[in-house]
Design a protein around this motif. Structure first.
Motif, PDB file in Angstrom:
ATOM      1  N   LYS A 184       0.756  -1.127   0.151  1.00 52.21           N
ATOM      2  CA  LYS A 184       0.294   0.195  -0.140  1.00 52.21           C
ATOM      3  C   LYS A 184       0.371   1.151   0.224  1.00 52.21           C
ATOM      4  O   LYS A 184       2.227   1.222   0.744  1.00 52.21           O
ATOM      5  N   ALA A 185       0.229   1.660  -0.679  1.00 50.23           N
ATOM      6  CA  ALA A 185       0.894   3.301  -0.866  1.00 50.23           C
ATOM      7  C   ALA A 185       0.673   4.548   0.662  1.00 50.23           C
ATOM      8  O   ALA A 185      -0.065   3.769   1.050  1.00 50.23           O
ATOM      9  N   PRO A 186       1.052   5.688   1.093  1.00 51.73           N
ATOM     10  CA  PRO A 186       0.760   5.808   1.805  1.00 51.73           C
ATOM     11  C   PRO A 186       0.082   6.949   1.911  1.00 51.73           C
ATOM     12  O   PRO A 186      -0.668   6.428   0.617  1.00 51.73           O
ATOM     13  N   PHE A 193      -2.049   8.887  -0.860  1.00 50.69           N
ATOM     14  CA  PHE A 193      -1.219   8.693  -1.597  1.00 50.69           C
ATOM     15  C   PHE A 193      -2.456   7.076  -2.525  1.00 50.69           C
ATOM     16  O   PHE A 193      -2.728   6.461  -3.809  1.00 50.69           O
ATOM     17  N   LEU A 194      -3.270   7.091  -1.358  1.00 50.40           N
ATOM     18  CA  LEU A 194      -4.296   5.605  -1.819  1.00 50.40           C
ATOM     19  C   LEU A 194      -5.762   6.196  -2.996  1.00 50.40           C
ATOM     20  O   LEU A 194      -5.599   5.226  -3.921  1.00 50.40           O
ATOM     21  N   GLY A 195      -5.508   7.229  -2.959  1.00 47.79           N
ATOM     22  CA  GLY A 195      -6.866   7.105  -4.229  1.00 47.79           C
ATOM     23  C   GLY A 195      -6.028   7.924  -5.731  1.00 47.79           C
ATOM     24  O   GLY A 195      -6.575   6.737  -5.932  1.00 47.79           O
ATOM     25  N   LEU A 196      -4.553   7.866  -5.610  1.00 47.72           N
ATOM     26  CA  LEU A 196      -3.933   7.573  -7.250  1.00 47.72           C
ATOM     27  C   LEU A 196      -3.580   6.084  -6.531  1.00 47.72           C
ATOM     28  O   LEU A 196      -3.922   5.377  -7.933  1.00 47.72           O
ATOM     29  N   PHE A 255     -13.290   9.527  -0.998  1.00 46.14           N
ATOM     30  CA  PHE A 255     -13.927   7.636  -1.051  1.00 46.14           C
ATOM     31  C   PHE A 255     -13.093   6.781  -1.451  1.00 46.14           C
ATOM     32  O   PHE A 255     -12.852   5.518  -0.603  1.00 46.14           O
ATOM     33  N   LEU A 256     -11.742   7.238  -2.321  1.00 50.02           N
ATOM     34  CA  LEU A 256     -10.723   6.663  -3.275  1.00 50.02           C
ATOM     35  C   LEU A 256      -9.923   5.778  -1.997  1.00 50.02           C
ATOM     36  O   LEU A 256      -9.391   4.560  -2.070  1.00 50.02           O
ATOM     37  N   ILE A 257      -9.639   6.617  -0.757  1.00 49.28           N
ATOM     38  CA  ILE A 257      -8.328   6.991  -0.139  1.00 49.28           C
ATOM     39  C   ILE A 257      -9.386   5.662   1.372  1.00 49.28           C
ATOM     40  O   ILE A 257      -8.251   4.372   1.404  1.00 49.28           O
ATOM     41  N   PHE A 258     -10.908   6.063   1.148  1.00 48.39           N
ATOM     42  CA  PHE A 258     -11.032   4.751   1.970  1.00 48.39           C
ATOM     43  C   PHE A 258     -10.954   3.514   1.618  1.00 48.39           C
ATOM     44  O   PHE A 258     -10.760   2.971   2.271  1.00 48.39           O
ATOM     45  N   ILE A 259     -11.724   3.553   0.339  1.00 43.70           N
ATOM     46  CA  ILE A 259     -11.779   2.255  -0.467  1.00 43.70           C
ATOM     47  C   ILE A 259      -9.913   1.528  -0.649  1.00 43.70           C
ATOM     48  O   ILE A 259      -9.814  -0.022  -0.019  1.00 43.70           O
ATOM     49  N   GLY A 260      -9.119   2.413  -0.824  1.00 41.81           N
ATOM     50  CA  GLY A 260      -7.598   1.418  -0.419  1.00 41.81           C
ATOM     51  C   GLY A 260      -7.145   1.546   0.430  1.00 41.81           C
ATOM     52  O   GLY A 260      -6.403   0.683   0.874  1.00 41.81           O
ATOM     53  N   THR A 261      -7.588   2.618   1.789  1.00 49.35           N
ATOM     54  CA  THR A 261      -7.123   1.778   3.208  1.00 49.35           C
ATOM     55  C   THR A 261      -7.942   0.798   3.280  1.00 49.35           C
ATOM     56  O   THR A 261      -7.267  -0.191   4.433  1.00 49.35           O
ATOM     57  N   PHE A 262      -9.279   1.196   3.603  1.00 47.85           N
ATOM     58  CA  PHE A 262      -9.800  -0.309   4.443  1.00 47.85           C
ATOM     59  C   PHE A 262     -10.749  -1.059   4.001  1.00 47.85           C
ATOM     60  O   PHE A 262     -10.582  -2.142   3.961  1.00 47.85           O
ATOM     61  N   LEU A 263     -10.442  -1.836   2.760  1.00 51.38           N
ATOM     62  CA  LEU A 263     -11.016  -2.747   1.400  1.00 51.38           C
ATOM     63  C   LEU A 263     -10.175  -3.064   0.972  1.00 51.38           C
ATOM     64  O   LEU A 263     -10.642  -3.981   0.205  1.00 51.38           O
ATOM     65  N   ARG A 264      -9.261  -3.087   0.754  1.00 52.13           N
ATOM     66  CA  ARG A 264      -8.693  -3.896  -0.620  1.00 52.13           C
ATOM     67  C   ARG A 264      -7.166  -4.593   0.641  1.00 52.13           C
ATOM     68  O   ARG A 264      -6.577  -4.391   1.729  1.00 52.13           O
TER      69      ARG A 264
END
Lengths: 382, 182
Positions: A183-185, A188-191, A253-262
């Motif tokens: 995972k990125a910082p 950057f999780l949205g990216l 929302f994309l940061i949320f997905i990248g952090t918690f749902l991936r």
């Protein structure tokens, strides 16, 4: 788990299963998008729903209490689950949990002040900030004192945080081993989420540049002089609604997905789901050109690259060439008249670039489309 | 404020009446700007060359790019992870050939993992997936994994050369050096 009686446990498990099921991005994105459309309605149709539901009432003290009790309740419920705790209480992820609450808090805070001002203006009064602008305070001691207090407070907070939640140290970097998931910082999780749907050139270089340029363009595109120096929603509806789409749906929302749902292998996992390294997700993807030539026309792929990718180029030409003109005649007619051709073109091109992200997501989810234009020979894929 | 006098030029040059006292004439302006710009260029150039020199280190601690990978008989059908840790290379044995796949995802360069249960390589960064023959089939990876030059030495050992790569999309996998027939 003995803390809860059995019937309650069964209900809780059912709720968790339900949340896991709707956490799938195909469903969750629609829910979030619908939420956005109703809370910040960009179209008249949703404005009517917004009014009928009285969403305005959220931007009051009682509304705030409602929002936050809901959020804290949901969070407390989640904490009863071991898988949820594992992800949410990971030292890396604690700031993002805080971020979710803070984003909602500041949204509510700003919108509440905007609502108060809008009501005052509607009554013929001046906005609240009008009085502030006449009152003068001294930099020293008034401002410097507050700044100093902030400095001490933040320093204490960071020290306690650093001691309480130590940074996870991992083994020395090894180029042949990527942690799973990598995972990125968090910022950057949205990216990183965008990169799932696009070529690295597009999601890593072109779109971030477009984001920066778009932000720089805002003051030149937005000629509205209202709302300078005070919070208001009614006078800047279009600007706020548009920005909230970019900010809440496409970024937070994309940061949320990248952090918690991936999870491992960058597969999707519900918030209460165990991160199984062997979870199998079938994601066979094909390019638009393969769709056109092999499935619809039932023939081989043309050997000429440009001919092969002609459908993709056509789609892109229509998207960026024709759509702005169509929009100028239809949904953005007023806007086009108001801000003029050049401003309008810049605005629409940036809007279309941003909309390309959800569009590409839907294409991937519904039709398994990998790339609209795919020229891997020259590292050019869109 | 009346006690502030206008600055007086201390030169005896009476010809430069066009210049207000204290101002520079054209000649000295050019002289000093040349000195200034010269110093600026020299400093930037000096630092620039130092930075440039930094890009070409005296010693490179890179792993060797060519390695020996045992005899073909040591490989059973399937994917061998023997050299992944050390060289980032998978040796894949199919029914009729052996080839070497570079363990670098073609999307953004992470190192994929081999999932034996699913018979595929899966990248942990954005979820790209590849069949064991290297073809990309899921996730965002636009190209297949790259195959490496693989040859048999005179003593019958496999030699893998990481510097020479074969791209599927360019039709290079039929190249004689990209596999060893078994």
């Amino acid at each position: 788990m003995e803390a809860f009686p059995v019937p309650l446990k069964i209900i809780m498990e059912a709720v968790k299963h339900f949340i896991n099921a709707i956490a799938s991005p195909k469903i969750l994105f629609n829910i979030v998008f619908l939420f956005y459309l109703i809370v910040f309605p960009p179209f008249k149709f949703f404005q009517r729903i917004h009014d009928a539901l009285g969403i305005d009432r959220l931007w009051t003290k009682r509304g705030g209490i409602f929002i936050f009790s809901l959020m804290f309740l949901a969070f407390a419920f989640g904490l009863t689950d071991a898988n949820f705790r594992l992800i949410v209480l990971k030292p890396d992820n604690v700031p993002i949990v805080a971020l979710l609450f803070l984003v909602v808090f500041f949204l509510w805070f700003a919108m509440t002040q905007a609502k108060e001002n809008d009501e005052a203006i509607a009554k013929g009064d001046k906005p609240k900030e009008y009085a502030d602008s006449r009152e003068k305070v001294l930099v020293f001691p008034d401002l410097v004192y507050i700044e100093f207090l902030c400095l001490i407070f933040v320093a204490v907070l960071l020290a306690v945080w650093a001691i309480g939640l130590p940074a996870p140290l991992e083994q020395p970097a090894n180029p042949t081993v990527s942690p799973n998931p990598s995972k990125a910082p968090w910022y950057f999780l949205g990216l990183q989420e965008m990169l799932v749907y696009f070529d690295p050139w597009i999601a890593g270089v072109v779109l971030p540049t477009a984001i920066l340029l778009g932000l720089m363009c805002i003051p030149y595109i937005d000629k509205n002089r209202k709302g300078l120096g005070y919070y208001t929603y009614q006078d800047r509806k279009m600007a706020i609604n548009t920005f909230m789409f970019f900010w809440l749906v496409l970024w937070m929302f994309l940061i949320f997905i990248g952090t918690f749902l991936r999870g491992p292998n960058w597969s999707f996992f519900g918030p209460f789901e165990y991160w199984d390294h062997n979870k199998l997700e079938v994601l066979n993807n094909i390019n638009l050109s393969q769709y056109v030539f092999m499935i619809w026309l039932k023939q081989g792929m043309p050997s000429n690259i440009l001919l092969r990718e002609a459908p993709g180029f056509l789609v892109l030409a229509v998207y960026f060439g024709l759509l702005p003109a169509i929009f100028a005649k239809t949904i953005f007619k007023d806007l086009y008249q108001r801000i003029g051709g050049i401003r309008y073109s810049i605005f629409v091109v940036f809007l279309l670039m941003a909309l390309a992200l959800p569009i590409k997501m839907y294409l991937r989810w519904l039709f398994n489309i990998k790339y609209i234009i795919a020229i891997p020979e020259f590292f050019f894929n869109i | 404020m009346a006690d502030i006098k206008p600055p007086v030029s201390n030169t005896l040059d009476t010809n430069s009446t066009s210049n207000p006292p204290g101002d520079m004439d054209r000649r000295s302006f050019i002289k000093w700007s040349l000195v200034g710009w010269g110093a600026f260029v020299a400093v930037i150039g000096g630092y620039g060359s130092m930075v440039g020199r930094f890009l070409f280190p005296n010693v490179l601690f890179e792993p060797v790019q060519t390695f020996r990978a045992g005899t073909p008989y040591e490989y059973e059908i399937g994917v061998s992870e023997r050299f992944k840790e050390k060289y980032g290379v998978w040796i894949v044995r199919e029914k009729e050939k052996i080839f070497a796949l570079l363990a670098v995802c073609t999307h953004l360069g992470c190192t994929p993992n081999y999932l034996p249960a699913d018979h595929k390589f899966k990248c942990p960064c954005h979820g790209s997936g590849f069949y064991t023959n290297g073809i990309n089939f899921e996730g965002p990876a636009p190209r297949s994994l790259e195959r490496l030059k693989i040859t048999l030495a005179d003593d019958g050992e496999i030699v893998v050369d990481k510097t020479i790569r074969f791209h599927y999309e360019k039709g290079e996998w039929s190249n004689q050096d990209s596999f060893i027939p078994v």
